[in-house]
Scaffold this motif. Structure first.
Motif, mmCIF file in Angstrom:
data_model
loop_
_atom_site.group_PDB
_atom_site.id
_atom_site.type_symbol
_atom_site.label_atom_id
_atom_site.label_comp_id
_atom_site.label_asym_id
_atom_site.label_seq_id
_atom_site.Cartn_x
_atom_site.Cartn_y
_atom_site.Cartn_z
ATOM 1 N N GLY A 112 3.868 -3.140 3.129
ATOM 2 C CA GLY A 112 3.154 -2.072 3.809
ATOM 3 C C GLY A 112 2.641 -2.518 5.166
ATOM 4 O O GLY A 112 2.473 -3.718 5.416
ATOM 5 N N ARG A 166 5.712 12.693 1.253
ATOM 6 C CA ARG A 166 6.122 11.486 1.973
ATOM 7 C C ARG A 166 7.482 11.630 2.648
ATOM 8 O O ARG A 166 7.857 10.798 3.468
ATOM 9 C CB ARG A 166 6.136 10.294 1.003
ATOM 10 N N LEU A 210 6.827 -2.031 -3.083
ATOM 11 C CA LEU A 210 6.606 -1.017 -4.108
ATOM 12 C C LEU A 210 7.706 -1.045 -5.153
ATOM 13 O O LEU A 210 8.863 -1.359 -4.865
ATOM 14 C CB LEU A 210 6.556 0.377 -3.467
ATOM 15 N N VAL A 222 11.803 5.206 -3.284
ATOM 16 C CA VAL A 222 11.775 4.288 -4.430
ATOM 17 C C VAL A 222 12.219 5.090 -5.657
ATOM 18 O O VAL A 222 11.626 6.113 -5.981
ATOM 19 C CB VAL A 222 10.369 3.700 -4.636
ATOM 20 N N TRP A 232 1.036 8.265 -10.089
ATOM 21 C CA TRP A 232 2.244 7.896 -9.357
ATOM 22 C C TRP A 232 3.125 6.988 -10.209
ATOM 23 O O TRP A 232 2.632 6.097 -10.895
ATOM 24 C CB TRP A 232 1.878 7.176 -8.062
ATOM 25 N N GLU A 263 10.416 4.640 3.131
ATOM 26 C CA GLU A 263 10.857 3.760 2.046
ATOM 27 C C GLU A 263 10.156 4.123 0.741
ATOM 28 O O GLU A 263 10.780 4.172 -0.327
ATOM 29 C CB GLU A 263 10.581 2.300 2.398
ATOM 30 N N ALA A 264 8.842 4.374 0.821
ATOM 31 C CA ALA A 264 8.070 4.726 -0.378
ATOM 32 C C ALA A 264 8.613 5.998 -1.026
ATOM 33 O O ALA A 264 8.662 6.127 -2.251
ATOM 34 C CB ALA A 264 6.597 4.898 -0.028
ATOM 35 N N VAL A 294 5.478 5.442 -8.442
ATOM 36 C CA VAL A 294 5.722 4.463 -7.379
ATOM 37 C C VAL A 294 4.414 3.731 -7.117
ATOM 38 O O VAL A 294 3.450 4.330 -6.632
ATOM 39 C CB VAL A 294 6.238 5.158 -6.105
ATOM 40 N N THR A 337 10.955 -1.824 -1.548
ATOM 41 C CA THR A 337 10.560 -1.588 -0.153
ATOM 42 C C THR A 337 10.147 -2.901 0.497
ATOM 43 O O THR A 337 9.973 -3.920 -0.178
ATOM 44 C CB THR A 337 9.362 -0.627 -0.067
ATOM 45 N N GLY A 380 -1.232 4.520 -6.910
ATOM 46 C CA GLY A 380 -0.079 4.743 -6.052
ATOM 47 C C GLY A 380 -0.392 5.541 -4.810
ATOM 48 O O GLY A 380 0.520 5.925 -4.069
ATOM 49 N N ILE A 436 -1.150 1.601 -1.306
ATOM 50 C CA ILE A 436 0.228 1.150 -1.077
ATOM 51 C C ILE A 436 0.409 0.572 0.323
ATOM 52 O O ILE A 436 1.276 -0.281 0.539
ATOM 53 C CB ILE A 436 1.261 2.257 -1.348
#
Length: 457
Positions: free
Chosen positions: A235, A446, A265, A11, A217, A7-8, A219, A232, A254, A259
């Motif tokens: 976490g 990621r 996020l 974003v 970042w 998901e991260a 995100v 998202t 980030g 996170i």
């Protein structure tokens, strides 16, 4: 854990955030009573009669901005002193009661359109002149002024807010209704990006010195930019702790270490804002920063997944100082020199078993003795994914030498291999060494790595 990381990685920015990224570099204009009182912060008691720029020329501002290669202007329509550079119907503390009596916001907006650059404004929420400040009525007053700026000056690309607030520990303090302000912007200028410490679109980098984090970042946790759109779920560690205090000045924003504890996020990239000289307003005795410092700031912003908002303060005459124009010219010439001649290459992507660790073999079409920069760009429209990478150089003997280790890439990462202000790196600038190829190894990401561009200079 893996679901959240996926998901991260996905974003994504809005269309207007992508447009903002592509601007890269634009100008702040701090101008007002402080220019004439030689202060940085006015207290709101200044007599409008002091504001008298006798040679004001917004076209000259735009010429200076374009000379530097910048693509937009952000004008301080109102600073903390509450003095308005347009004849607002809602206060007497404005240009309409100064000897100038014009509408500087209109002149600036018209000059930007004429010059082919974008126009935006900064409207200070803190107003040290308004009788309403510190009362519920102030938000009505502020929204009335904001509406004037949003509806009377054409297309606006950027609305810039800070969070300066109050008159000291025992003084009046205002609760700003930012969601209401944002709704007005969305209504009247839906394509404008909004800058605020806490989002929704662009956030502050945490300093005004032109410094960047080791990993920037776009995100970030929603706890930092709580006005942003959460994209998202929480976490995997969110129920085992909380990001109870996180702010723009933190070194880690980030990275995985924070996170994982977030409740969600958002996509909120940072802007680096700095003045070309020590003060934000013009002071005759000040000189512009050195070319080296400005170039370093460019690399730390445009070259590090941020943007650069470079302040150019007009003089009391209403013109950009000729010393600052000269420094802008030098900066543009240096940028042209450093990034004006791309090295021709062919690129082969080698996809190993993990899609998060590809290798890019880059073969130079003609051997060179020197490489100054490697510029990398992710396809940021699909999300920011790369966490770390390294660059290796190959020699005719077949040996590989690691020459650069980096963290994030994002919209753009300029990897500086040689500093034009320092002694040359003998490994990268030696007539005995012919560079035939380099290799970029993504060491952590990621999700599947989607590089948009690789360029060498």
């Amino acid at each position: 854990m893996m679901k959240f990381i996926k998901e991260a990685a996905n974003v994504r920015p809005s269309k207007k955030q992508l447009d903002w990224f592509e601007m890269e570099y634009y100008a702040f204009i701090h101008f007002g009573p402080n220019t004439f009182t030689d202060k940085e912060w006015g207290d709101g008691s200044e007599n409008p009669e002091i504001f008298n720029p006798t040679k004001l020329d917004c076209n000259q501002w735009v010429e200076a901005i374009k000379l530097a290669g910048m693509k937009g202007m952000v004008l301080t329509a109102k600073h903390h002193d509450g003095f308005c550079l347009w004849p607002s119907k809602y206060t007497e503390h404005s240009v309409k009661n100064s000897p100038y009596r014009g509408d500087i916001v209109k002149e600036a907006a018209d000059a930007c359109r004429k010059g082919g650059i974008k126009f935006g404004f900064y409207l200070s929420p803190w107003d040290r002149n308004s009788k309403y400040y510190g009362t519920p009525e102030y938000n009505d007053y502020f929204c009335n002024q904001l509406t004037e700026l949003l509806t009377e000056y054409g297309d606006i690309f950027y609305v810039w807010f800070d969070n300066a607030c109050g008159e000291g520990p025992n003084g009046k303090k205002q609760i700003y209704d930012f969601p209401r302000y944002f709704d007005l912007i969305h209504k009247h200028q839906p394509n404008a990006v909004i800058f605020n410490d806490f989002g929704p679109d662009i956030r502050w980098c945490g300093n005004e010195a032109g410094s960047a984090r080791h990993a920037e970042w776009a995100v970030v946790p929603s706890e930092l930019c709580y006005y942003g759109e959460i994209q998202t779920g929480a976490g995997p560690m969110a129920d085992q702790g909380s990001l109870s205090w996180i702010y723009s000045t933190e070194k880690e924003l980030g990275t995985m270490a924070n996170i994982l504890y977030s409740k969600g996020l958002v996509f909120a990239p940072s802007e680096i804002d700095i003045s070309i000289r020590p003060g934000w307003f013009w002071h005759e005795e000040e000189e512009p920063h050195s070319l080296e410092r400005l170039f370093k700031t460019y690399l730390a912003s445009v070259g590090s997944n941020s943007s650069l908002n470079l302040n150019l303060p007009p003089t009391r005459e209403g013109l950009i100082d000729k010393r600052d124009i000269q420094r802008l010219k030098e900066l543009k010439e240096l940028l042209n020199s450093e990034f004006g001649k791309e090295i021709a290459v062919t690129i082969e992507k080698v996809q190993g078993e993990p899609i998060t660790q590809p290798i890019y073999n880059i073969v130079l079409q003609e051997p060179v003795n020197s490489i100054k920069y490697v510029v990398l760009q992710e396809d940021i429209a699909q999300g920011q994914r790369v966490e770390s990478f390294r660059i290796l150089i190959g020699s005719p003997s077949g040996h590989q030498y690691p020459i650069y280790q980096g963290t994030t890439i994002g919209y753009k990462k300029i990897c500086q291999l040689q500093n034009p202000f320092a002694e040359q790196n003998p490994l990268l600038d030696d007539t005995r060494t012919t560079i035939l190829k380099i290799q970029i190894q993504i060491t952590s990401a990621r999700d599947e790595v989607l590089l948009k561009e690789i360029k060498l200079y």
